[in-house]
Design a protein around this motif. Structure first.
Motif, PDB file in Angstrom:
ATOM      1  N   GLY A 146      69.644  51.256 -81.784  1.00  0.00           N
ATOM      2  CA  GLY A 146      69.184  50.852 -80.096  1.00  0.00           C
ATOM      3  C   GLY A 146      68.368  52.060 -79.693  1.00  0.00           C
ATOM      4  N   LEU A 147      67.337  50.849 -78.544  1.00  0.00           N
ATOM      5  CA  LEU A 147      66.504  52.422 -78.164  1.00  0.00           C
ATOM      6  C   LEU A 147      66.752  52.347 -76.655  1.00  0.00           C
ATOM      7  N   PRO A 148      66.705  53.585 -76.523  1.00  0.00           N
ATOM      8  CA  PRO A 148      66.367  53.552 -74.550  1.00  0.00           C
ATOM      9  C   PRO A 148      66.667  52.654 -73.615  1.00  0.00           C
ATOM     10  N   VAL A 149      67.287  52.081 -72.987  1.00  0.00           N
ATOM     11  CA  VAL A 149      66.800  50.539 -72.091  1.00  0.00           C
ATOM     12  C   VAL A 149      65.453  50.871 -71.426  1.00  0.00           C
ATOM     13  N   SER A 150      65.620  52.129 -70.466  1.00  0.00           N
ATOM     14  CA  SER A 150      65.044  52.354 -69.145  1.00  0.00           C
ATOM     15  C   SER A 150      63.324  52.828 -70.527  1.00  0.00           C
ATOM     16  N   LYS A 154      60.153  49.708 -69.593  1.00  0.00           N
ATOM     17  CA  LYS A 154      58.669  50.177 -69.003  1.00  0.00           C
ATOM     18  C   LYS A 154      57.470  50.719 -69.527  1.00  0.00           C
ATOM     19  N   CYS A 155      58.078  50.533 -70.675  1.00  0.00           N
ATOM     20  CA  CYS A 155      56.867  50.749 -72.134  1.00  0.00           C
ATOM     21  C   CYS A 155      56.144  49.439 -73.305  1.00  0.00           C
ATOM     22  N   LEU A 156      57.833  48.835 -73.121  1.00  0.00           N
ATOM     23  CA  LEU A 156      57.345  47.657 -74.572  1.00  0.00           C
ATOM     24  C   LEU A 156      57.506  46.089 -74.098  1.00  0.00           C
ATOM     25  N   PRO A 157      57.138  46.083 -75.050  1.00  0.00           N
ATOM     26  CA  PRO A 157      56.890  44.169 -74.528  1.00  0.00           C
ATOM     27  C   PRO A 157      58.189  43.426 -73.901  1.00  0.00           C
ATOM     28  N   THR A 175      59.155  45.834 -88.238  1.00  0.00           N
ATOM     29  CA  THR A 175      60.472  45.774 -87.885  1.00  0.00           C
ATOM     30  C   THR A 175      60.115  44.886 -86.796  1.00  0.00           C
ATOM     31  N   ILE A 176      61.718  44.404 -86.318  1.00  0.00           N
ATOM     32  CA  ILE A 176      62.419  43.015 -85.575  1.00  0.00           C
ATOM     33  C   ILE A 176      62.849  44.100 -84.242  1.00  0.00           C
ATOM     34  N   TYR A 177      61.447  44.109 -83.370  1.00  0.00           N
ATOM     35  CA  TYR A 177      61.796  44.809 -81.925  1.00  0.00           C
ATOM     36  C   TYR A 177      62.333  43.260 -80.924  1.00  0.00           C
ATOM     37  N   LEU A 178      63.972  43.295 -80.875  1.00  0.00           N
ATOM     38  CA  LEU A 178      64.637  42.579 -80.115  1.00  0.00           C
ATOM     39  C   LEU A 178      64.092  42.571 -77.950  1.00  0.00           C
ATOM     40  N   ALA A 179      64.081  42.484 -78.088  1.00  0.00           N
ATOM     41  CA  ALA A 179      63.843  42.612 -75.749  1.00  0.00           C
ATOM     42  C   ALA A 179      65.315  42.565 -75.368  1.00  0.00           C
ATOM     43  N   ARG A 180      65.519  41.148 -75.946  1.00  0.00           N
ATOM     44  CA  ARG A 180      66.837  40.822 -74.573  1.00  0.00           C
ATOM     45  C   ARG A 180      67.450  42.119 -75.311  1.00  0.00           C
ATOM     46  N   LYS A 181      68.117  41.984 -76.123  1.00  0.00           N
ATOM     47  CA  LYS A 181      68.274  43.610 -77.282  1.00  0.00           C
ATOM     48  C   LYS A 181      68.572  45.057 -76.964  1.00  0.00           C
ATOM     49  N   ASN A 182      66.832  45.197 -76.712  1.00  0.00           N
ATOM     50  CA  ASN A 182      66.298  46.624 -76.764  1.00  0.00           C
ATOM     51  C   ASN A 182      66.611  47.461 -78.332  1.00  0.00           C
ATOM     52  N   GLY A 183      66.038  46.930 -78.672  1.00  0.00           N
ATOM     53  CA  GLY A 183      66.631  47.912 -80.512  1.00  0.00           C
ATOM     54  C   GLY A 183      65.993  47.018 -81.674  1.00  0.00           C
TER      55      GLY A 183
END
Length: 229
Positions: A146-150, A154-157, A175-183
């Motif tokens: 999981g990545l920082p939500v803020s 602010k910075c990711l798609p 890697t696969i970035y899941l935008a709704r799960k922020n990770g």
């Protein structure tokens, strides 16, 4: 009373006689006898034929643009929905022995984060950066990061995409970035196993492109080894 009755009877007989004469004049008695001798007709009134309804299929010519008139007509058959998935090339990873997992102490974890923060000051400030301390769920069992939500907002798609991780040697890992799960999901395991990440390691993620991170690894065991030495 008797006289009135006699007069009524005379009038009735007189009417009957007059009616009889009229019937003879019109030949009604003969007509009634002829009708009685004629057998009733057994024929029923003819029924109108019932028209059967049939459904006629008609071919409708679809008007097509002159730009595609010479091309074959598309076939609009029912097609199963196909989920588009991003293919991540699999790397051959070595198996890890999870029976002897070592959990970092809070002191060692804090020291690794402190080193990462000092290194962050030396990196190019124009690129967005965040530090992530590794947990067992990141580097062993679930392999979900999981990545920082803020930072994500602010910075990711805003939708799922492929995010590339570039290590300090220049090797790239998708890697696969899941935008709704922020990770990061698929592909993160390959990066974690290839770099022998353990609980307590501190990683610096520097966003050098829209979907590309430069990753720097601060080992948690380096602090403990220095103490033991």
């Amino acid at each position: 009373m008797v006289a009135a009755k006699a007069s009524y009877e005379e009038c009735r007989l007189k009417r009957l006689e007059e009616n009889k004469k009229r019937m003879e004049a019109l030949n009604l008695s003969k007509l009634s006898q002829a009708l009685m001798k004629t057998p009733p007709s057994l024929k029923s009134s003819p029924m109108k034929p019932v028209k059967s309804r049939t459904t006629e299929k008609q071919l409708v010519v679809v008007r097509r643009s002159s730009r595609v008139a010479n091309k074959p007509a598309p076939d609009y058959k029912e097609v199963d929905r196909v989920e588009v998935r991003v293919a991540i090339p699999r790397r051959i990873s070595k198996k890890r022995d999870l029976s002897n997992r070592v959990y970092a102490s809070e002191e060692a974890r804090a020291e690794a984060i402190e080193k990462a923060e000092k290194m962050e000051l030396l990196l190019e400030p124009a690129y967005p950066i965040f530090i992530k301390s590794m947990l067992q769920s990141h580097v062993t069992g679930g392999f979900w990061l999981g990545l920082p939500v803020s930072f994500c907002k602010k910075c990711l798609p805003k939708r799922d995409e492929v995010v590339t991780l570039v290590d300090e040697s220049g090797d790239e890992y998708q890697t696969i970035y899941l935008a709704r799960k922020n990770g990061l999901s698929g592909g993160w395991k390959g990066f974690a196993v290839a770099h022998d990440l353990v609980d307590g390691d501190a990683l610096i993620f520097q966003l050098i492109k829209r979907t590309t991170f430069k990753v720097y690894i601060i080992r948690v065991n380096s602090s403990e080894e220095m103490k033991n030495a």
